[in-house]
Write a protein that holds these residues in place. Sequence first.
Motif, PDB file in Angstrom:
ATOM      1  N   TRP A  60       0.808  -1.221   0.000  1.00 55.85           N
ATOM      2  CA  TRP A  60       0.000   0.000   0.000  1.00 55.85           C
ATOM      3  C   TRP A  60       0.844   1.275   0.000  1.00 55.85           C
ATOM      4  N   SER A  61       2.139   1.156   0.278  1.00 61.81           N
ATOM      5  CA  SER A  61       3.000   2.336   0.319  1.00 61.81           C
ATOM      6  C   SER A  61       4.205   2.105  -0.576  1.00 61.81           C
ATOM      7  N   VAL A  62       4.720   3.203  -1.130  1.00 61.76           N
ATOM      8  CA  VAL A  62       5.863   3.090  -2.029  1.00 61.76           C
ATOM      9  C   VAL A  62       7.146   2.919  -1.213  1.00 61.76           C
ATOM     10  N   PRO A  63       8.118   2.214  -1.801  1.00 64.40           N
ATOM     11  CA  PRO A  63       8.005   1.424  -3.017  1.00 64.40           C
ATOM     12  C   PRO A  63       7.208   0.146  -2.740  1.00 64.40           C
ATOM     13  N   PHE A  64       6.511  -0.333  -3.763  1.00 56.91           N
ATOM     14  CA  PHE A  64       5.663  -1.510  -3.596  1.00 56.91           C
ATOM     15  C   PHE A  64       6.519  -2.767  -3.678  1.00 56.91           C
ATOM     16  N   ARG A  65       7.343  -2.937  -2.648  1.00 56.75           N
ATOM     17  CA  ARG A  65       8.296  -4.051  -2.606  1.00 56.75           C
ATOM     18  C   ARG A  65       8.277  -4.708  -1.232  1.00 56.75           C
ATOM     19  N   LYS A  66       8.578  -5.999  -1.249  1.00 58.37           N
ATOM     20  CA  LYS A  66       8.793  -6.725   0.003  1.00 58.37           C
ATOM     21  C   LYS A  66       9.836  -7.804  -0.241  1.00 58.37           C
ATOM     22  N   THR A  67      10.623  -8.067   0.808  1.00 60.65           N
ATOM     23  CA  THR A  67      11.588  -9.153   0.748  1.00 60.65           C
ATOM     24  C   THR A  67      10.886 -10.449   1.147  1.00 60.65           C
ATOM     25  N   ILE A  68      10.956 -11.442   0.277  1.00 62.62           N
ATOM     26  CA  ILE A  68      10.252 -12.705   0.480  1.00 62.62           C
ATOM     27  C   ILE A  68      11.272 -13.803   0.763  1.00 62.62           C
ATOM     28  N   ALA A  69      11.082 -14.507   1.875  1.00 62.46           N
ATOM     29  CA  ALA A  69      12.001 -15.591   2.241  1.00 62.46           C
ATOM     30  C   ALA A  69      12.008 -16.672   1.172  1.00 62.46           C
ATOM     31  N   ILE A  70      13.151 -17.282   0.996  1.00 61.86           N
ATOM     32  CA  ILE A  70      13.329 -18.246  -0.093  1.00 61.86           C
ATOM     33  C   ILE A  70      12.456 -19.483   0.103  1.00 61.86           C
ATOM     34  N   ASP A  71      12.099 -19.794   1.356  1.00 60.21           N
ATOM     35  CA  ASP A  71      11.315 -21.006   1.582  1.00 60.21           C
ATOM     36  C   ASP A  71       9.861 -20.869   1.148  1.00 60.21           C
ATOM     37  N   LYS A  72       9.471 -19.668   0.733  1.00 58.59           N
ATOM     38  CA  LYS A  72       8.117 -19.488   0.199  1.00 58.59           C
ATOM     39  C   LYS A  72       8.025 -19.894  -1.274  1.00 58.59           C
ATOM     40  N   PHE A  73       9.174 -20.074  -1.916  1.00 59.98           N
ATOM     41  CA  PHE A  73       9.193 -20.377  -3.348  1.00 59.98           C
ATOM     42  C   PHE A  73       9.357 -21.881  -3.574  1.00 59.98           C
ATOM     43  N   GLU A  74       8.868 -22.322  -4.732  1.00 57.38           N
ATOM     44  CA  GLU A  74       9.017 -23.704  -5.164  1.00 57.38           C
ATOM     45  C   GLU A  74       9.526 -23.706  -6.602  1.00 57.38           C
ATOM     46  N   SER A  75       9.773 -24.889  -7.118  1.00 59.46           N
ATOM     47  CA  SER A  75      10.207 -24.957  -8.514  1.00 59.46           C
ATOM     48  C   SER A  75       9.127 -24.418  -9.445  1.00 59.46           C
TER      49      SER A  75
END
Length: 873
Positions: A792-807
């Motif tokens: 909701w606030s600029v910059p529209f970015r967040k750091t996402i932990a690697i364990d949230k991703f899959e192949s």
Amino acid sequence: MRDSFWTNYLHQKFPGRSSCFWFTFLLVIFLAGCSRSPRFNPGQVEIHTKPWTRWWWMGNSVTKAGITQHLEAFAEAGMGGVEIVPIYGVKGDESNFIEYLSDEWIEMLLHTLREAERLDLGVDMTLGSGWPYGGPWITEEYAARRTSALSPDGEPTGQRVKRAAPGAEGLVVDHLDPAAMRFFLSRFDSLLMQIRKENLPLRAIFNDSYEVYGADWTRDLNNLFRERMGYDLPADFLFKEEYDSLDLHYWQDYHLMINDLVRATVGGVISNWCKEHKVLYRYQAHGAPSNLLDLYGDASIPETECFGSSKFNIPLVDYDLDYNEKQFARPHPLIYKFASSPAHILGKPLVSSETGTWLADHFKVSLSQVKPQIDELFVSGINHIFYHGIPYSPVENGFPGRQFYASTNFGPNSALWDYMDNLNEYIRNCQLMLQNTTPDNDILLYYPVYDLWHNQGFDGNLIMQSVHNPESWLFDTPFGILAQSLLDWGYAFDYISDDQIELLAMNPDDIPANYKALIVPQARFMPVDSFHFLALLQSKGMKLVFLEELPSMKPGVKSNDQDPEIDDGPEIDEDKPGINFPIAVSGDYTSISNTLADYDIWPEIFPGKGLQFIRKGHNGGYVYLITNLDSTDFDDYCPLAREYQSAEIYDPLSEQRGKAQLGQSEESGQIRLQIEAGRSIFLITYNYSIDEKDWEYRGEKNEAIDLNADWTLQIEDPENDYYLKDHVLDSLINWPQLSLPWTSTYTGTGTYQINFDLPDVNQKYDAFILDLGDLRYMATVFLNGHDLGEFWSVPFRKTIAIDKFESRNTMTVKVTNLDANQVIQLDRTGIPWKNYYDINFVDIRYEVFDASYWEPMPSGLLGPVRLIPVDLE
């Protein structure tokens, strides 16, 4: 005494040692284990820690059920309280109007207080209705007055209360007459007594900005003037077309007299009345023909006003091109400091702000625009945000519901509402830190009000120091120019008045802050008493700095009839310290900085790096709020003007906290800061070492992954028969550019979804930054079933932990736009919704509001959307 298990054990293990030895040894070990250096803890969240809102009761058309419904929504969203303002009503709703101060109205107020107590909310209220203070019980005897050539008592101005609620219409009270103000307040005595009898939680009485126009006189002013000044004000003085040099001293005395009356009435009478009824006094002094610093200081909670929007260079932060800067000016830290400075000097814990007034035109304000304005307020010393505001609007009224003419609607009828808890949480986190730390400014800057008063008023007889004309009384003066320079150079300072100099000199132990120097800007006039008190401050260790030249003239007619020049001769009493002021220095950076360095006063480096800051103190060190309101991300080492042994960083947006990285070798004594454009962090320093986890710095890699194609978009709005199903996007585009005609005027949520591959992701990266790019305007994101939170606030970015991703990954982005496009449709189709009494409904230029000619506002996920690999350092 019987030995403990541990002393018996140690006797056996280490024979020959006495019990006393082992007791002492164990005590040292125990204390060592308990003496882990503590982190700064700002304390518990309270109602004033959260943001509050102005709450308009339009036509007083409220119900108990509706009041409860609104208050429960406010509490659930994380607000701390409301300020009740009765206001004009809606045409066609007259049967539901409630007369102001009637038994029914009082019952609604009492119900609000009872429900607020149940929900742990606070309540403030204004007196009367609209503004300024006045009402139907104010007769001409007590009404605001102006000069008249026909009467020594002047004549009524005829000004009536602006935007009054039903039953509250009437004349504005004389703000220069203590008796008139006491008469006005007496109408509320029984109400306040009833509230106290029931022990209901009314916190404060609110008094809006001083907008008593043309009121430059009061009854018996000639006699009051003679008593105060010792001579008669010439009868024709205020009616001359040209003025000589002596006349300008009349203006000083006249303004001083008006100042005294305003302070006695608006400051003294109202403040004392509030104390009698055991409520606080929250007041906006700006606009008054008085020394603003003293008038703000008379309030329990000084309140500034953030009117309009600043022209920040932050990427993706808009400002409204239709805003009339020439007419209204823009918000500015130098104005905010008139409220925060007396609070710092006088030890007032809360400094509030009316926030969001005409930030942009109706329905066009985004939360990403609100946050930087609040950050600017915070670093200017404000620590208690009031939204401007939320109209009471029954649910059954639908959209757009009731709207106030000069506000950002932060309430449940706004598209912002579903994301307001995020802004409220951010403000709460910041205010918790700012309210529980102490001011730490080095410099006091003298406000030479007598130089300002050595003139006729800018518009009429009085000089009204309004937020809408600061160039005439602030920006273009030597005081304003110096204040801006000190701000740009990184010095921490507050303003101070003549009366506050006296207070500081006579009662230094009552001042919570520890100021090192007082700077007097280039000024011609200063009261002799102020020179005496400066000398007393100097004798107590305060360093004095005069710029360009020492003030050489005493203000007022009598001093100029006798000896107008200030000196250290016969006028100085023998029992007062002699004056031994240093020679004035020039106003350039080199001269000022060298002089301050001699006094061990150093600037912070942040403004030179595009950052703004406020520095405050805690028991073990200092707390800095540092905000990046510039165009580029910041990543560098910074020295500090205050010594420290260790430091930690706290992000009030994510609530992450960790030990800061200190520079090595050439960066020794510096702290590494990473602050993206539009973001803020707290830096907490300690005069001891702390043992905490490290702050995670991000080192970006180059191989960003673009996610700009192959999205599907769905929009489902059954209530309005709007459907867009499984629409494949080759590229991310604005909703108005979609093939369906209704998407250009659609307000609501669209759901984006994309599938993408990340082979061997866990072997390559520490984390990803998800960057949504140009988001219009709010979104909730899910990744493989994980809720990544709200953007909701600029910059529209967040750091996402690697364990949230899959192949193989699925990302869903639910985007909500603003209300403007729906309002365009309402006005184009002629659906009536603007049916208000008084001003009815105007746009940001105070012209009749008509959205039918607007171009649709950008909507949706415009990107580019990227996943940026990062190393966490």
